[in-house]
Design an enzyme around this catalytic site. Structure first.
Site, mmCIF file in Angstrom:
data_model
loop_
_atom_site.group_PDB
_atom_site.id
_atom_site.type_symbol
_atom_site.label_atom_id
_atom_site.label_comp_id
_atom_site.label_asym_id
_atom_site.label_seq_id
_atom_site.Cartn_x
_atom_site.Cartn_y
_atom_site.Cartn_z
ATOM 1 N N HIS A 81 0.835 -1.201 0.000
ATOM 2 C CA HIS A 81 0.000 0.000 0.000
ATOM 3 C C HIS A 81 0.873 1.256 0.000
ATOM 4 O O HIS A 81 0.565 2.231 -0.697
ATOM 5 C CB HIS A 81 -0.923 0.006 1.218
ATOM 6 C CG HIS A 81 -2.023 -1.008 1.160
ATOM 7 N ND1 HIS A 81 -3.352 -0.672 1.317
ATOM 8 C CD2 HIS A 81 -2.006 -2.345 0.956
ATOM 9 C CE1 HIS A 81 -4.097 -1.768 1.220
ATOM 10 N NE2 HIS A 81 -3.287 -2.789 1.005
ATOM 11 N N ASP A 138 -5.858 6.049 2.459
ATOM 12 C CA ASP A 138 -6.170 4.677 2.082
ATOM 13 C C ASP A 138 -7.600 4.364 2.489
ATOM 14 O O ASP A 138 -8.029 4.682 3.602
ATOM 15 C CB ASP A 138 -5.197 3.722 2.784
ATOM 16 C CG ASP A 138 -5.172 2.342 2.168
ATOM 17 O OD1 ASP A 138 -6.245 1.694 2.131
ATOM 18 O OD2 ASP A 138 -4.102 1.892 1.721
ATOM 19 N N GLN A 171 10.991 -6.123 -9.160
ATOM 20 C CA GLN A 171 9.928 -6.836 -9.874
ATOM 21 C C GLN A 171 9.578 -6.210 -11.222
ATOM 22 O O GLN A 171 9.444 -6.928 -12.219
ATOM 23 C CB GLN A 171 8.673 -6.914 -8.993
ATOM 24 C CG GLN A 171 7.516 -7.657 -9.650
ATOM 25 C CD GLN A 171 6.467 -8.083 -8.659
ATOM 26 O OE1 GLN A 171 6.725 -8.903 -7.798
ATOM 27 N NE2 GLN A 171 5.273 -7.542 -8.781
ATOM 28 N N HIS A 196 0.838 -14.296 -6.407
ATOM 29 C CA HIS A 196 -0.282 -14.296 -5.467
ATOM 30 C C HIS A 196 -1.431 -13.455 -5.991
ATOM 31 O O HIS A 196 -2.521 -13.473 -5.443
ATOM 32 C CB HIS A 196 0.179 -13.759 -4.120
ATOM 33 C CG HIS A 196 0.658 -12.332 -4.171
ATOM 34 N ND1 HIS A 196 1.640 -11.902 -5.034
ATOM 35 C CD2 HIS A 196 0.287 -11.232 -3.470
ATOM 36 C CE1 HIS A 196 1.852 -10.606 -4.859
ATOM 37 N NE2 HIS A 196 1.041 -10.168 -3.923
ATOM 38 N N TRP A 219 -2.829 -6.756 -6.271
ATOM 39 C CA TRP A 219 -3.196 -5.860 -7.356
ATOM 40 C C TRP A 219 -1.996 -5.162 -7.982
ATOM 41 O O TRP A 219 -1.932 -4.985 -9.201
ATOM 42 C CB TRP A 219 -4.235 -4.848 -6.886
ATOM 43 C CG TRP A 219 -4.848 -4.089 -8.028
ATOM 44 C CD1 TRP A 219 -4.874 -2.730 -8.205
ATOM 45 C CD2 TRP A 219 -5.541 -4.634 -9.166
ATOM 46 N NE1 TRP A 219 -5.521 -2.401 -9.358
ATOM 47 C CE2 TRP A 219 -5.951 -3.553 -9.978
ATOM 48 C CE3 TRP A 219 -5.860 -5.932 -9.564
ATOM 49 C CZ2 TRP A 219 -6.649 -3.729 -11.170
ATOM 50 C CZ3 TRP A 219 -6.555 -6.116 -10.750
ATOM 51 C CH2 TRP A 219 -6.944 -5.021 -11.542
ATOM 52 N N ASN A 220 -1.015 -4.757 -7.166
ATOM 53 C CA ASN A 220 0.180 -4.139 -7.742
ATOM 54 C C ASN A 220 0.863 -5.106 -8.709
ATOM 55 O O ASN A 220 1.220 -4.741 -9.834
ATOM 56 C CB ASN A 220 1.171 -3.729 -6.644
ATOM 57 C CG ASN A 220 0.686 -2.557 -5.819
ATOM 58 O OD1 ASN A 220 -0.261 -1.861 -6.179
ATOM 59 N ND2 ASN A 220 1.328 -2.338 -4.686
ATOM 60 N N GLU A 232 1.234 -4.761 -12.787
ATOM 61 C CA GLU A 232 2.574 -4.715 -13.374
ATOM 62 C C GLU A 232 2.729 -5.797 -14.437
ATOM 63 O O GLU A 232 3.331 -5.565 -15.492
ATOM 64 C CB GLU A 232 3.626 -4.863 -12.279
ATOM 65 C CG GLU A 232 3.747 -3.623 -11.396
ATOM 66 C CD GLU A 232 4.540 -3.860 -10.125
ATOM 67 O OE1 GLU A 232 5.172 -4.940 -10.021
ATOM 68 O OE2 GLU A 232 4.524 -2.993 -9.245
ATOM 69 N N ALA A 265 -7.394 -11.418 0.762
ATOM 70 C CA ALA A 265 -8.071 -10.155 0.404
ATOM 71 C C ALA A 265 -8.633 -10.182 -1.007
ATOM 72 O O ALA A 265 -9.474 -11.029 -1.327
ATOM 73 C CB ALA A 265 -7.134 -8.969 0.637
ATOM 74 N N ASP A 266 -8.183 -9.256 -1.871
ATOM 75 C CA ASP A 266 -8.725 -9.135 -3.222
ATOM 76 C C ASP A 266 -8.167 -10.162 -4.191
ATOM 77 O O ASP A 266 -8.628 -10.269 -5.326
ATOM 78 C CB ASP A 266 -8.423 -7.741 -3.758
ATOM 79 C CG ASP A 266 -6.923 -7.473 -3.896
ATOM 80 O OD1 ASP A 266 -6.165 -7.909 -3.010
ATOM 81 O OD2 ASP A 266 -6.524 -6.828 -4.882
#
Length: 488
Positions: free
Chosen positions: A20, A123, A366, A381, A384-385, A389, A404-405
């Protein structure tokens, strides 16, 4: 043109975990490039970390940018992983929340000639910022650093409960078996229920199954505190001035249309890192092993499977070894990031020549790896990041969501975007090998074609005149209006 009496001054307030903080640093840098003064509330455990000086130097080019430390109440050594997030939620409520009020009340953010505060960008999982900022006549814009589809799914949880689609039955027993012993849930009758399509998330009919709901939904009691917390935080976005999402229209058009009907001030401005490509310098909050780039340089085109589960995933030793053997058995070279928080025990990899097929590092750059010509696939995993990417670099994915998401995102990868395969709820070496071969051999051309098209659309969205770029311009204009005292 009328001159501004003072520049816009934005406080950026991230949830205190690495992923985050990383993405909100990108947002803060974009604000700085827009001419804003920015105060970034940096978690104290990150400020005390080994990489902070290098991260701080990245922002010295912006004279209006400063870091201000705030505590989440946990020790520096707390892992802050997904399996212990309740401790983080509780500590933020007890420590960070009152500290945020004290910081605003002290007026320390506007000393030394800095402009008055214009607004808070917080956030979205910390919506208490709305109420506190309101006491100081400051508008709050929420930022949710996960997919629009996950946001919309959580927004629809009350409908799912009313329709009887939640709670799930038998989930606790099977989750324990899966997490502790590494068993596949597909061995149990309960699993067939998880294949049922969800009917009460408009726009996602025929796409989401029960197993694709966010991990917070995997409860047998809908009064579960974590579920209630994330759903409440999601709905509180309707009380903010607006909502920022790090995605783009072509990627999540359906979910965005439904969110916009409930939150008109919606800024869809992603992928954020796409605006910052020309800028140099590492953005990682962890020490990176640069030698892995040299290793990649020696590998054939699109031959390597990059493996990373982020910094909030936790594997037990059994799961770790199933992935290890599955990767070895696939015969594909792999580069695997195994951070200190990834496993609950010590790694004991085989001491034979097979290890030469792969390379293991503590942490890695990454974005650079995903853009490397030797990288052919990403075992992820599906945070979202990482997902964004990979989409932006046109790299197909094998998805193993943890938290989570990520359950939602992995379904989108396979079923909607067709840029990879979804391996959720399975941790078996034979399946890992099969998925690697499917991605890198059997369906390689299919996935590469789809992934490259999504990458093209991502680049288009942040280019001049692209939908995300236009939305970002709107956000910047609205914040500038606030600094004039003319917000509506």
């Amino acid at each position: 043109m009328e001159q501004e009496s003072f520049p816009s001054h934005v406080v950026v307030f991230p949830f205190p975990v690495q992923s985050h903080v990383n993405v909100m640093l990108n947002l803060a840098e974009i604000f700085s490039l827009s001419g804003f003064q920015v105060t970034f509330l940096i978690p104290d455990h990150i400020r005390k970390g080994p990489r902070f000086d290098q991260i701080s130097s990245r922002f010295t080019r912006y004279p209006g940018f400063i870091f201000k430390t705030i505590s989440d109440g946990l020790s520096v050594n707390h892992p802050r992983t997904g399996d212990r997030v309740k401790e983080l939620f509780d500590s933020i409520n007890a420590t960070t929340r009152p500290l945020f009020r004290i910081i605003l009340k002290s007026r320390s953010l506007i000393c030394n000639g800095r402009a008055p505060l214009t607004c808070i960008v917080a956030d979205g999982i910390m919506s208490f910022a709305i109420d506190i900022a309101k006491d100081f006549d400051l508008p709050t814009i929420l930022f949710r650093p996960f997919s629009a589809t996950c946001f919309w799914t959580l927004f629809c949880v009350p409908k799912l409960i009313q329709a009887g689609e939640l709670p799930l039955k038998g989930v606790i027993f099977v989750t324990i078996l899966f997490c502790i012993y590494g068993l596949s849930s597909s061995n149990y009758a309960w699993d067939s229920d998880m294949e049922k399509l969800v009917e009460n998330v408009p726009g996602m009919e025929g796409v989401l199954r029960l197993r694709d709901l966010p991990s917070f939904c995997r409860v047998e009691d809908v009064s579960n505190p974590q579920l209630q917390h994330v759903v409440s935080e999601t709905h509180r976005a309707t009380n903010a001035y607006g909502l920022i999402l790090n995605t783009f229209e072509d990627l999540e058009e359906s979910a965005l249309a439904h969110i916009r009907a409930n939150i008109p001030k919606l800024y869809v401005i992603g992928p954020l890192h796409g605006y910052l490509r020309p800028l140099q310098g590492s953005k990682s909050l962890s020490e990176e092993d640069r030698k892995c780039i040299e290793w990649l340089d020696d590998q054939p085109l699109r031959s390597v499977v990059f493996v990373s589960f982020g910094n909030m995933t936790v594997l037990n030793i059994h799961q770790l070894m199933e992935f290890w053997h599955g990767l070895l058995n696939s015969g594909k070279p792999f580069l695997w990031v195994i951070s200190g928080n990834l496993t609950t025990g010590k790694c004991h990899f085989p001491a034979d020549g097979s290890v030469k097929k792969g390379k293991v590092v503590d942490w890695a750059p990454q974005e650079e790896i995903l853009s490397h010509p030797a990288t052919g696939g990403f075992l992820t995993h599906c945070g979202w990041n990482s997902t964004l990417e990979s989409v932006c670099e046109g790299v197909p994915m094998i998805c193993w969501p943890f938290y989570a998401d990520q359950q939602v995102n992995s379904r989108l990868v396979e079923e909607v975007w067709r840029v990879g395969v979804d391996m959720k709820d399975i941790c078996d070496r034979r399946m890992v090998e099969k998925m690697v071969r499917e991605l890198m051999e059997v369906r390689r051309e299919e996935f590469v074609k789809s992934a490259q098209e999504m990458a093209r659309l991502a680049r288009k969205s942040v280019s001049e005149g692209g939908a995300s770029s236009v939305s970002l311009d709107s956000l910047v204009r609205d914040i500038k209006v606030m600094s004039h005292g003319k917000s509506t």
